[in-house]
Design a protein around this motif. Sequence first.
Motif, PDB file in Angstrom:
ATOM      1  N   GLU A   1      -2.152  34.457   9.961  1.00 52.22           N
ATOM      2  CA  GLU A   1      -2.688  33.134  10.325  1.00 52.22           C
ATOM      3  C   GLU A   1      -3.510  32.547   9.173  1.00 52.22           C
ATOM      4  N   PHE A   2      -4.335  33.388   8.558  1.00 48.33           N
ATOM      5  CA  PHE A   2      -5.187  32.908   7.468  1.00 48.33           C
ATOM      6  C   PHE A   2      -4.347  32.547   6.246  1.00 48.33           C
ATOM      7  N   ALA A   3      -3.320  33.351   5.955  1.00 47.64           N
ATOM      8  CA  ALA A   3      -2.430  33.047   4.835  1.00 47.64           C
ATOM      9  C   ALA A   3      -1.738  31.707   5.064  1.00 47.64           C
ATOM     10  N   ARG A   4      -1.315  31.460   6.294  1.00 51.04           N
ATOM     11  CA  ARG A   4      -0.687  30.187   6.634  1.00 51.04           C
ATOM     12  C   ARG A   4      -1.683  29.038   6.449  1.00 51.04           C
ATOM     13  N   LEU A   5      -2.929  29.252   6.892  1.00 51.02           N
ATOM     14  CA  LEU A   5      -3.978  28.247   6.732  1.00 51.02           C
ATOM     15  C   LEU A   5      -4.207  27.926   5.248  1.00 51.02           C
ATOM     16  N   MET A   6      -4.243  28.968   4.430  1.00 55.99           N
ATOM     17  CA  MET A   6      -4.481  28.796   2.995  1.00 55.99           C
ATOM     18  C   MET A   6      -3.221  28.358   2.242  1.00 55.99           C
ATOM     19  N   GLN A   7      -2.081  28.417   2.921  1.00 57.03           N
ATOM     20  CA  GLN A   7      -0.776  28.089   2.343  1.00 57.03           C
ATOM     21  C   GLN A   7      -0.446  29.000   1.158  1.00 57.03           C
ATOM     22  N   VAL A   8      -0.682  30.302   1.380  1.00 55.71           N
ATOM     23  CA  VAL A   8      -0.304  31.331   0.411  1.00 55.71           C
ATOM     24  C   VAL A   8       0.477  32.402   1.159  1.00 55.71           C
ATOM     25  N   SER A   9       1.139  33.262   0.422  1.00 53.32           N
ATOM     26  CA  SER A   9       1.860  34.350   1.066  1.00 53.32           C
ATOM     27  C   SER A   9       0.873  35.410   1.564  1.00 53.32           C
ATOM     28  N   ILE A  10       1.314  36.191   2.532  1.00 49.01           N
ATOM     29  CA  ILE A  10       0.470  37.278   3.038  1.00 49.01           C
ATOM     30  C   ILE A  10       0.165  38.254   1.905  1.00 49.01           C
ATOM     31  N   LYS A  11       1.135  38.490   1.048  1.00 57.00           N
ATOM     32  CA  LYS A  11       0.945  39.405  -0.090  1.00 57.00           C
ATOM     33  C   LYS A  11      -0.175  38.905  -1.004  1.00 57.00           C
ATOM     34  N   THR A  12      -0.207  37.608  -1.253  1.00 62.59           N
ATOM     35  CA  THR A  12      -1.274  37.037  -2.089  1.00 62.59           C
ATOM     36  C   THR A  12      -2.624  37.250  -1.428  1.00 62.59           C
ATOM     37  N   LEU A  13      -2.698  36.985  -0.132  1.00 59.04           N
ATOM     38  CA  LEU A  13      -3.950  37.184   0.599  1.00 59.04           C
ATOM     39  C   LEU A  13      -4.374  38.655   0.543  1.00 59.04           C
ATOM     40  N   GLN A  14      -3.427  39.560   0.721  1.00 62.88           N
ATOM     41  CA  GLN A  14      -3.746  40.988   0.656  1.00 62.88           C
ATOM     42  C   GLN A  14      -4.254  41.381  -0.731  1.00 62.88           C
ATOM     43  N   ASN A  15      -3.669  40.817  -1.763  1.00 60.93           N
ATOM     44  CA  ASN A  15      -4.142  41.092  -3.121  1.00 60.93           C
ATOM     45  C   ASN A  15      -5.585  40.601  -3.308  1.00 60.93           C
ATOM     46  N   TRP A  16      -5.911  39.443  -2.730  1.00 60.89           N
ATOM     47  CA  TRP A  16      -7.278  38.937  -2.802  1.00 60.89           C
ATOM     48  C   TRP A  16      -8.229  39.864  -2.044  1.00 60.89           C
TER      49      TRP A  16
ATOM     50  N   MET B   1     -15.749  29.231   4.033  1.00 62.20           N
ATOM     51  CA  MET B   1     -16.935  30.062   4.181  1.00 62.20           C
ATOM     52  C   MET B   1     -18.120  29.221   4.662  1.00 62.20           C
ATOM     53  N   THR B   2     -18.260  28.019   4.132  1.00 62.61           N
ATOM     54  CA  THR B   2     -19.400  27.168   4.448  1.00 62.61           C
ATOM     55  C   THR B   2     -19.242  26.442   5.774  1.00 62.61           C
ATOM     56  N   ALA B   3     -18.043  25.911   6.022  1.00 62.90           N
ATOM     57  CA  ALA B   3     -17.811  25.118   7.236  1.00 62.90           C
ATOM     58  C   ALA B   3     -16.434  25.432   7.817  1.00 62.90           C
ATOM     59  N   PRO B   4     -16.273  26.616   8.401  1.00 60.33           N
ATOM     60  CA  PRO B   4     -14.943  27.007   8.899  1.00 60.33           C
ATOM     61  C   PRO B   4     -14.399  26.060   9.954  1.00 60.33           C
ATOM     62  N   GLU B   5     -15.295  25.480  10.763  1.00 56.89           N
ATOM     63  CA  GLU B   5     -14.828  24.584  11.825  1.00 56.89           C
ATOM     64  C   GLU B   5     -14.100  23.368  11.271  1.00 56.89           C
ATOM     65  N   VAL B   6     -14.488  22.901  10.103  1.00 55.35           N
ATOM     66  CA  VAL B   6     -13.838  21.730   9.503  1.00 55.35           C
ATOM     67  C   VAL B   6     -12.380  22.045   9.194  1.00 55.35           C
ATOM     68  N   VAL B   7     -12.151  23.183   8.566  1.00 55.92           N
ATOM     69  CA  VAL B   7     -10.792  23.564   8.184  1.00 55.92           C
ATOM     70  C   VAL B   7      -9.971  23.940   9.418  1.00 55.92           C
ATOM     71  N   LEU B   8     -10.560  24.692  10.329  1.00 55.38           N
ATOM     72  CA  LEU B   8      -9.829  25.119  11.511  1.00 55.38           C
ATOM     73  C   LEU B   8      -9.476  23.926  12.385  1.00 55.38           C
ATOM     74  N   ASN B   9     -10.383  22.976  12.550  1.00 52.70           N
ATOM     75  CA  ASN B   9     -10.106  21.778  13.348  1.00 52.70           C
ATOM     76  C   ASN B   9      -9.015  20.927  12.709  1.00 52.70           C
ATOM     77  N   SER B  10      -9.012  20.825  11.396  1.00 58.39           N
ATOM     78  CA  SER B  10      -7.988  20.025  10.726  1.00 58.39           C
ATOM     79  C   SER B  10      -6.609  20.656  10.908  1.00 58.39           C
ATOM     80  N   GLN B  11      -6.540  21.975  10.984  1.00 54.31           N
ATOM     81  CA  GLN B  11      -5.274  22.653  11.199  1.00 54.31           C
ATOM     82  C   GLN B  11      -4.793  22.475  12.639  1.00 54.31           C
TER      83      GLN B  11
END
Length: 97
Positions: free
Chosen positions: A50-65, A84-94
Amino acid sequence: MEKIMFDELVQSLQEARSIARGDAPASRRFRVSPPDAKAIREQTGLSQSEFARLMQVSIKTLQNWEQHRRNPTGPAAALLRIVMTAPEVVLNSQLEK
């Protein structure tokens, strides 16, 4: 260019060369640590996929991070800092999509 400004520029370049050679210490040094992708993801409560989709990166990239094999840079690092600062802003936009 005025002589005073030119002289200041020359002095600045000479100082930069001394610093680059290691002959003089830098007057300031900034260290920017990469955002902790795993801690930020856990803060949102999202799974890796879910987070990788939110960030628009592959799961592999997220795992490497998350495992610190790679560090997010540029826009990805900026977006992680926003999450990190305002998760609700990003989550609401999604949710609106």
